[in-house]
Design an enzyme around this catalytic site. Sequence first.
Site, short mmCIF file in Angstrom:
data_model
loop_
_atom_site.label_atom_id
_atom_site.label_comp_id
_atom_site.label_asym_id
_atom_site.label_seq_id
_atom_site.Cartn_x
_atom_site.Cartn_y
_atom_site.Cartn_z
N TYR A 18 -3.11 7.63 -7.50
CA TYR A 18 -2.21 6.67 -6.85
C TYR A 18 -2.73 6.30 -5.46
CZ TYR A 18 2.12 4.88 -4.74
OH TYR A 18 3.06 4.12 -4.10
N SER A 59 0.87 -1.17 0.00
CA SER A 59 0.00 0.00 0.00
C SER A 59 0.91 1.23 0.00
CB SER A 59 -0.93 -0.03 1.22
OG SER A 59 -1.85 1.05 1.19
N SER A 60 0.48 2.32 0.58
CA SER A 60 1.28 3.53 0.67
C SER A 60 0.70 4.42 1.75
CB SER A 60 1.24 4.30 -0.66
OG SER A 60 1.83 5.58 -0.52
N LYS A 86 -3.92 2.65 -3.79
CA LYS A 86 -3.26 2.07 -2.62
C LYS A 86 -4.25 1.90 -1.46
CE LYS A 86 0.78 1.42 -4.38
NZ LYS A 86 1.40 0.09 -4.43
#
Length: 164
Positions: free
Chosen positions: A63, A49-50, A67
């Site tokens: 983005y 993920s982020s 994620k």
Amino acid sequence: MKRSYIGPLQSITPDDFERVFRINVGGQLFITQAAAAVMEPGSRILLTSSISARIGVYRHSLYAASKAAVSAMTLNLAPELAERGIAINAIAPGGTATDMAAEHAASYTPPVLRDVAPAKIIESMNALRRLAEPDEIAAVAAFLLSQDASYLTGSTVDAAGGWM
């Protein structure tokens, strides 16, 4: 021309959306599906993920959404995979000293901060006041894949230096 996954809202196209979600979500979903089919009980899966899935990062909407979907997928696959003795978690790195971060640094710097080095902006936004080294992210990943993390499943673990 290679399209970026980082950019202003008005620049995102349906093709960008399809590509980013196909890679970031679909890629992890279908490799998880294939791996889980042959994994033994006690196995572990780690998705990526982020930190941008949980905090606002300039021009990261596409983005970050992909994620966030990975984190939701991790949580929702956990009970299904636990029936087979398989744990699944995700890691959510923050600013990390990588080529990707350097390549996109200018893209995610708000105009008001254009004269500040992107690394300095990232460093100012986390408690440790520095970018992560790739090895530090890898160490968290290794932990999540080890038996030391045997009671973790469905979790997204931030590896972001206390990103604020």
